[in-house]
Design a protein around this motif. Sequence first.
Motif, mmCIF file in Angstrom:
data_model
loop_
_atom_site.group_PDB
_atom_site.id
_atom_site.type_symbol
_atom_site.label_atom_id
_atom_site.label_comp_id
_atom_site.label_asym_id
_atom_site.label_seq_id
_atom_site.Cartn_x
_atom_site.Cartn_y
_atom_site.Cartn_z
ATOM 1 N N PRO A 175 4.722 -9.185 5.234
ATOM 2 C CA PRO A 175 5.336 -9.779 6.427
ATOM 3 C C PRO A 175 4.500 -9.492 7.673
ATOM 4 N N LEU A 176 3.455 -10.325 7.868
ATOM 5 C CA LEU A 176 2.589 -10.173 9.030
ATOM 6 C C LEU A 176 3.039 -11.117 10.133
ATOM 7 N N ASN A 177 2.665 -10.776 11.372
ATOM 8 C CA ASN A 177 2.855 -11.765 12.413
ATOM 9 C C ASN A 177 1.750 -12.818 12.306
ATOM 10 N N VAL A 178 1.828 -13.855 13.130
ATOM 11 C CA VAL A 178 0.922 -14.988 12.970
ATOM 12 C C VAL A 178 -0.535 -14.575 13.149
ATOM 13 N N SER A 179 -0.796 -13.598 14.023
ATOM 14 C CA SER A 179 -2.169 -13.160 14.244
ATOM 15 C C SER A 179 -2.697 -12.311 13.095
ATOM 16 N N ARG A 180 -1.843 -11.993 12.144
ATOM 17 C CA ARG A 180 -2.207 -11.187 10.974
ATOM 18 C C ARG A 180 -2.763 -9.827 11.404
ATOM 19 N N GLU A 181 -2.224 -9.290 12.504
ATOM 20 C CA GLU A 181 -2.679 -8.001 13.001
ATOM 21 C C GLU A 181 -1.582 -6.951 12.958
ATOM 22 N N ILE A 182 -0.330 -7.362 12.906
ATOM 23 C CA ILE A 182 0.777 -6.425 13.038
ATOM 24 C C ILE A 182 1.726 -6.607 11.869
ATOM 25 N N LEU A 183 2.103 -5.484 11.249
ATOM 26 C CA LEU A 183 3.110 -5.517 10.198
ATOM 27 C C LEU A 183 4.496 -5.644 10.820
ATOM 28 N N GLN A 184 5.279 -6.568 10.335
ATOM 29 C CA GLN A 184 6.641 -6.692 10.809
ATOM 30 C C GLN A 184 7.546 -5.764 9.999
ATOM 31 N N GLU A 185 8.492 -5.144 10.674
ATOM 32 C CA GLU A 185 9.416 -4.231 10.004
ATOM 33 C C GLU A 185 10.264 -5.013 9.004
ATOM 34 N N SER A 186 10.303 -4.560 7.787
ATOM 35 C CA SER A 186 11.088 -5.251 6.776
ATOM 36 C C SER A 186 11.364 -4.297 5.623
ATOM 37 N N ARG A 187 12.212 -4.736 4.739
ATOM 38 C CA ARG A 187 12.552 -3.932 3.567
ATOM 39 C C ARG A 187 11.334 -3.762 2.666
ATOM 40 N N ILE A 188 10.471 -4.775 2.610
ATOM 41 C CA ILE A 188 9.265 -4.688 1.777
ATOM 42 C C ILE A 188 8.373 -3.546 2.242
ATOM 43 N N ILE A 189 8.216 -3.405 3.554
ATOM 44 C CA ILE A 189 7.377 -2.334 4.092
ATOM 45 C C ILE A 189 7.977 -0.976 3.758
ATOM 46 N N ARG A 190 9.281 -0.855 3.838
ATOM 47 C CA ARG A 190 9.923 0.428 3.524
ATOM 48 C C ARG A 190 9.727 0.788 2.059
ATOM 49 N N ILE A 191 9.783 -0.202 1.187
ATOM 50 C CA ILE A 191 9.561 0.068 -0.238
ATOM 51 C C ILE A 191 8.115 0.463 -0.483
ATOM 52 N N MET A 192 7.181 -0.241 0.149
ATOM 53 C CA MET A 192 5.768 0.112 0.011
ATOM 54 C C MET A 192 5.516 1.544 0.484
ATOM 55 N N ARG A 193 6.069 1.888 1.619
ATOM 56 C CA ARG A 193 5.882 3.239 2.163
ATOM 57 C C ARG A 193 6.417 4.284 1.191
ATOM 58 N N LYS A 194 7.581 4.034 0.631
ATOM 59 C CA LYS A 194 8.178 4.996 -0.290
ATOM 60 C C LYS A 194 7.294 5.219 -1.506
ATOM 61 N N ARG A 195 6.719 4.146 -2.049
ATOM 62 C CA ARG A 195 5.885 4.275 -3.250
ATOM 63 C C ARG A 195 4.529 4.888 -2.930
ATOM 64 N N LEU A 196 3.977 4.575 -1.782
ATOM 65 C CA LEU A 196 2.715 5.187 -1.389
ATOM 66 C C LEU A 196 2.880 6.686 -1.181
ATOM 67 N N VAL A 197 3.966 7.089 -0.552
ATOM 68 C CA VAL A 197 4.219 8.520 -0.331
ATOM 69 C C VAL A 197 4.385 9.236 -1.664
ATOM 70 N N ARG A 198 5.072 8.606 -2.580
ATOM 71 C CA ARG A 198 5.273 9.231 -3.894
ATOM 72 C C ARG A 198 3.943 9.420 -4.618
ATOM 73 N N LYS A 199 3.073 8.430 -4.547
ATOM 74 C CA LYS A 199 1.761 8.553 -5.190
ATOM 75 C C LYS A 199 0.912 9.625 -4.510
ATOM 76 N N ALA A 200 1.033 9.737 -3.200
ATOM 77 C CA ALA A 200 0.289 10.772 -2.483
ATOM 78 C C ALA A 200 0.729 12.157 -2.939
ATOM 79 N N PHE A 201 2.020 12.357 -3.116
ATOM 80 C CA PHE A 201 2.514 13.651 -3.606
ATOM 81 C C PHE A 201 2.039 13.926 -5.028
#
Length: 756
Positions: free
Chosen positions: A432-458
């Motif tokens: 979910p990017l804005n039109v300029s493809r520079e900023i991530l829009q807050e969404s449930r997809i981003i929260r899920i990605m963050r959760k899985r990335l953090v888990r892999k980092a641990f």
Amino acid sequence: MQATEGDAKPTCLPSRLFSAFSASNNDRPFYAPGLNPKSSFLLGTRYESSAAAADTTDPVGERFEYQAEVSRLMDLIVHSLYSNKEVFLRELISNASDALDKLRFLSVTNPDLMKEAVDLEIRIQTDKDNGIITITDTGIGMTRQELVDCLGTIAQSGTAKFLKAVKESNEAGAESNLIGQFGVGFYSAFLVSSRVTVSTKSPKSDKQYVWEGKADDGSYTIREETDPEKLIPRGTQITLYLKHDDKAFAHPEKIQNLVKNYSQFVSFPIYTWQEKGFTKEVDEDPSEEKKEGNEDVQTEVTLPLIYQSSLALLVERYWDWELTNETKPIWLRNPKDVTTEEYNEFYKNTFKEYLDPLASSHFTTEGEVEFRSILFVPALSPAGRGDDIVNPKTRNIRLYVKRVFISDEFDGELFPRYLSFVKGIVDSNDLPLNVSREILQESRIIRIMRKRLVRKAFDMILGISLSENRDDYDKFWENFGKHLKLGCMEDHPNHKRIAPLLRFFSSHSEQELISLDEYVENMKPEQKDIYYIAADSLTSAKNTPFLERLLEKEYEVLFLVDPIDEVAITNLKSYKEKNFVDISKEDLDLGDRNEEKEKEIKQEFGQMCDWIKKRLGDKVASVQISNRLSTSPCVLVSGKFGWSANMERLMKAQTIGDTSSLDFMRSRRVFEINPDHPIIKDLNVACRTSSDDPEAQRAIDLLYDTALISSGFTPDNPSELGGKIYEMMGMALSGKWAAPPAEIVEPPVQTEGSTN
């Protein structure tokens, strides 16, 4: 000028009225009551006052299409859509990559599209003197009508239209590689260009057409290319005529750096026009003066790069194409096919590191959210500092969408602050990017990605801690231990993942750090809690009087010597159902209480406790019998819910803070005495026999001040304490080493008649 009744008055509707269109219970358009529709700039209508229009019925109105002012829209795209001018090259290369992907996809069913034997590639040439950039691809190209549809219609994405056609025909295959989606990327060229020409040749057409537009013009021209020297076999050639202030983008080195930053992993080769050089030997001494004809005429010879004896090495310059995107996106490969050496090399090239990472994790997430990622744990913190944890914008995570770099500036969207040291690549096909493809829009997809990335980092960090090479985790802890302690404060849901990774010194391990798992394994059978003491140094911690009884019982005590340690442990509260207990606070339970003995001691020393409390007044909350001392006469403990001595010291050291809370948090201090110590026994006798003796009163004051220091607190008046110590020393040492009185020797008495 105020309009009278019946006069035409243009009405500009505020944005809140547009919600009426979607909020209406039917499909009829919304009109303001009492207004008749006529021509308008915004909605294609204008309104005027009319009494006849105020009808109670709801007639069917005429439907109008929204109109847009093209020049205004172009101005928004050029000046408001993108925050960084340099993304223009990313957008144009992405368009070129899409054109090549379309050709490759369509040629499967129509091989004639590839009849021109031209490699699928992108070439970028610059003219820094004139400020011109030329981008050429050998993709699908465009016909005249496609030029009108794709470049003449703003916000119409040719890629999105192509994907739709593919899906409608149920032919899956190339959509995962296509990048465009908004239809405005091409117009980013006007960020830096005053004029843009697009020369394109489609294999579907025999003619080559040229589209030309200007940044400040609301129109464009299309003409047929008739110059034989400008004809291309297939594809598209975009020429940017840079603005005066943006001519720096025409430098070859600048273009090469932008390609490596944004389009390094595009599927097709990208060549840039670069200046190169080679050396050749010259068999003459260039320092000699050459004489031709007249001996007085001298010819200047450029000094060589290297001169030795009669041989010289001269550097000759020339221009040639250079492959810029050599590094391949290894995250698209199967992890089983990638070696450790390839991971290390990719890490060093991508993040400009010189040491191999401590660990890496290559994974693909499928299901509700699909993305590929490679994460790395660096061997060193930035600039060798392990305390740089306050700035989450470290640019360590590079986000790609379909292999095109989007951004590395995040403020906690993908990783929390305490894991900002983790470096890696995240590539997703749909974010979910804005039109300029520079900023991530807050969404449930981003929260899920963050959760899985953090888990892999641990998982990576845990793998380092379980490694047979203990030095690897010691190195990690030295650089990033404070980050994990910060995680105890900021990430409560992940406490169970953070706690096993923590390391501390202890009373049983003063030289090597131990984990909480090792502490629990070493606990005595009767021990119920995890004990700790916070101090400013390891020496202070291991010599504190709070340890005396615990060392006798062989209970292990954690030494928290880092300023952040105590806050981290306080936030954890427990580990494996074992509570963390600060041994410097009141109500310490060591599991060996004898109520009958405690009752006898209170009867014997109760009067003394009241006597000491009366003398100390508000300095202490109470005076109690201690169960934690064995060799010290007394100790000053903190209240159960107040700051410890270490925390009070840290809070005082804060340059910015609310000092009014200091008195409240430190007011609860308990003075504990050791009934078995000789000093306490002597004071107990003094309490019963000479409670008003000034020397006994001064002894209480000195005892309190000494306990204040030995317990880790700071005396309010150090000079007064020094005076008391000097006074006691004077009393103790008075006359102890005084010199004995000198003996007086009387001369002998001489009698008459005595001789010398």
